[in-house]
Design an enzyme around this catalytic site. Structure first.
Site, mmCIF file in Angstrom:
data_model
loop_
_atom_site.group_PDB
_atom_site.id
_atom_site.type_symbol
_atom_site.label_atom_id
_atom_site.label_comp_id
_atom_site.label_asym_id
_atom_site.label_seq_id
_atom_site.Cartn_x
_atom_site.Cartn_y
_atom_site.Cartn_z
ATOM 1 N N GLY A 40 0.813 -1.207 0.000
ATOM 2 C CA GLY A 40 0.000 0.000 0.000
ATOM 3 C C GLY A 40 0.849 1.261 0.000
ATOM 4 O O GLY A 40 0.470 2.273 -0.597
ATOM 5 N N ASN A 41 2.014 1.182 0.645
ATOM 6 C CA ASN A 41 2.891 2.354 0.731
ATOM 7 C C ASN A 41 3.372 2.804 -0.644
ATOM 8 O O ASN A 41 3.740 3.954 -0.840
ATOM 9 C CB ASN A 41 4.095 2.051 1.620
ATOM 10 N N LYS A 45 -10.548 -10.229 9.271
ATOM 11 C CA LYS A 45 -9.718 -9.202 8.620
ATOM 12 C C LYS A 45 -10.381 -7.822 8.766
ATOM 13 O O LYS A 45 -11.450 -7.576 8.199
ATOM 14 C CB LYS A 45 -9.554 -9.576 7.145
ATOM 15 N N LYS A 58 -3.041 -9.950 -0.203
ATOM 16 C CA LYS A 58 -2.276 -9.609 -1.415
ATOM 17 C C LYS A 58 -0.996 -10.432 -1.527
ATOM 18 O O LYS A 58 -0.614 -10.865 -2.626
ATOM 19 C CB LYS A 58 -1.971 -8.111 -1.369
ATOM 20 N N LYS A 81 3.489 -11.819 4.640
ATOM 21 C CA LYS A 81 4.612 -11.700 3.689
ATOM 22 C C LYS A 81 5.578 -12.870 3.882
ATOM 23 O O LYS A 81 6.045 -13.478 2.916
ATOM 24 C CB LYS A 81 5.366 -10.380 3.890
HETATM 25 P P1 ADP Z 1 2.246 -3.432 2.921
HETATM 26 O O1 ADP Z 1 1.296 -2.302 2.754
HETATM 27 O O2 ADP Z 1 3.501 -3.271 2.136
HETATM 28 O O3 ADP Z 1 1.604 -4.784 2.751
HETATM 29 P P2 ADP Z 1 2.214 -3.875 5.818
HETATM 30 O O4 ADP Z 1 1.970 -2.693 6.684
HETATM 31 O O5 ADP Z 1 1.116 -4.850 5.622
HETATM 32 O O6 ADP Z 1 2.780 -3.318 4.426
HETATM 33 O O7 ADP Z 1 3.484 -4.682 6.367
HETATM 34 C C1 ADP Z 1 4.716 -4.018 6.640
HETATM 35 C C2 ADP Z 1 4.804 -3.677 8.116
HETATM 36 O O8 ADP Z 1 5.007 -4.853 8.904
HETATM 37 C C3 ADP Z 1 5.983 -2.820 8.539
HETATM 38 O O9 ADP Z 1 5.746 -1.451 8.288
HETATM 39 C C4 ADP Z 1 6.097 -3.124 10.028
HETATM 40 O O10 ADP Z 1 5.401 -2.151 10.784
HETATM 41 C C5 ADP Z 1 5.348 -4.457 10.216
HETATM 42 N N1 ADP Z 1 6.098 -5.530 10.867
HETATM 43 C C6 ADP Z 1 5.536 -6.412 11.717
HETATM 44 N N2 ADP Z 1 6.437 -7.301 12.150
HETATM 45 C C7 ADP Z 1 7.620 -6.996 11.547
HETATM 46 C C8 ADP Z 1 8.921 -7.577 11.589
HETATM 47 N N3 ADP Z 1 9.203 -8.645 12.338
HETATM 48 N N4 ADP Z 1 9.896 -7.011 10.818
HETATM 49 C C9 ADP Z 1 9.633 -5.922 10.058
HETATM 50 N N5 ADP Z 1 8.406 -5.328 10.005
HETATM 51 C C10 ADP Z 1 7.395 -5.861 10.719
HETATM 52 MG MG MG Z 2 -0.069 -5.577 3.942
#
Ligand code: ADP
Ligand code: MG
Length: 323
Positions: free
Chosen positions: A9-10, A127, A211, A273
């Site tokens: 999303g970023n 969710k 996603k 992820k």
């Molecule tokens: P996207 O929009 O790219 O899917 P998300 O917000 O869903 O991003 O996932 C990325 C976020 O996961 C990071 O910004 C961080 O806050 C969080 N996060 C949770 N656990 C971890 C971890 N162990 N290492 C790194 N980031 C983490």
């Molecule tokens: Mg995400």
């Protein structure tokens, strides 16, 4: 070499999380730079993307306009965001390719993902999506059959099913476009969730697919070599949020699953992820990465910074190869 880039999303909103059209276009323009470089190098490139903020905005419109125009279901929201995001990605990528003097065509595919109507997520939705509402406003929507949960001081929030993606139904269309030399945008938001009907046809359902899990499945279906999940952190870390954060770095899938079992990765963000990159290499993918936009090219080349997370197949994996 065939690569799949999954944009978080970023990559599609401004830093404040707003998703004004100009923010989305600016963010996508930036995100297409590394993608265009890969396409310029002659690689087969597929792009997929999240849609959380965009679906959130559509839901607000639904809520506010419900007395004037009929609200649409979540599968429609997913389809609509695939359309608009696909549109701006295609525009931005074409432009970035033209700047590089590369003559490759770009297309976006409306992509459906099959889920199981019996998935436990439909009985117990987990969710959270969209905005927070005060309890009284949430109550109105609950009366319309939606599930909303008390999420504490910020208010109530809608929760929906996030079923396991089983098959990317339109993967053959993506494969045909790749074979014809196109750069393809597909499976946005994890794919539009559909279920199989008794007569063999499919119908959309009120759900959202993760996603990243959708990306792993698409990567497998297309015989992708390298999956890169681009997000807003350099990579996954151990001891997240503590003073002792350590980058996961380069690991095999079994090791990464071990870390996940120890609870290092938050559900709903880094958790899926990590699950996605493990699944991808366990099903024949050569390498997967979790990194930032600027880390994409190095992750594909196999020379990533030590903060990026690189996942390789475990030696003991069952080699299933590609479909
Ligand atoms: P996207 O929009 O790219 O899917 P998300 O917000 O869903 O991003 O996932 C990325 C976020 O996961 C990071 O910004 C961080 O806050 C969080 N996060 C949770 N656990 C971890 C971890 N162990 N290492 C790194 N980031 C983490
Ligand atoms: Mg995400």
């Amino acid at each position: 070499m065939r690569v799949l880039i999954a944009l978080g999303g970023n990559a599609m909103t401004s830093a404040d999380g707003k998703a004004r059209p100009e923010d989305q276009i600016a963010a996508v323009t930036l995100a297409m730079e590394p993608v265009a470089d890969l396409a310029a190098d002659g690689l087969d490139v597929v792009v997929t993307h999240g849609n959380g903020p965009q679906v959130g905005n559509l839901l607000v419109k639904n809520e506010l306009a419900a007395t004037v125009v009929p609200p649409v279901t979540l599968d429609w929201c997913g389809a609509q965001t695939q359309g608009t995001i696909g549109f701006i990605v295609v525009n931005a990528l074409e432009r970035a390719l033209a700047v590089r003097g590369v003559r490759r065509r770009v297309a976006a595919v409306v992509t459906r993902t099959l889920v199981d109507a019996a998935d436990p997520g439909f009985r117990r939705p987990t969710k959270p999506i969209g905005r927070y509402l005060p309890p009284l406003e949430a109550k109105v929507l609950i009366e319309h059959g939606q599930v909303w949960e008390d999420r504490g001081p910020r208010g109530w929030r809608r929760v929906v099913a996030s079923p396991e993606p089983l098959e990317v139904l339109d993967a053959p269309a993506v494969a045909a476009l790749l074979a014809a030399g196109f750069v393809v945008v597909a499976n946005g938001g994890g794919g539009i969730p559909v279920v199989r009907q008794p007569d063999g046809s499919v119908a959309g359902v009120e759900a959202v697919v993760d996603k990243d899990l959708g990306a792993a499945l698409l990567g497998h279906a297309l015989g992708v070599d390298v999956l890169v999940i681009a997000t807003d952190v350099d990579g996954a870390v151990l001891g997240y949020g503590t003073t002792d954060e350590r980058p996961v770095g380069t690991v095999d899938a079994a090791t990464l699953r071990g870390y996940a079992a120890e609870g290092h990765f938050a559900g709903g963000s880094m958790g899926p992820k990590v699950e996605a990159v493990c699944r991808f290499v366990e099903h024949g993918g050569r390498r997967a990465a979790i990194t930032t936009l600027t880390g994409i090219a190095d992750a594909v080349r196999g020379e990533p910074p030590s903060t990026a997370t690189i996942v390789l197949p475990s030696d003991t994996r069952e080699v299933t190869g590609h479909a």
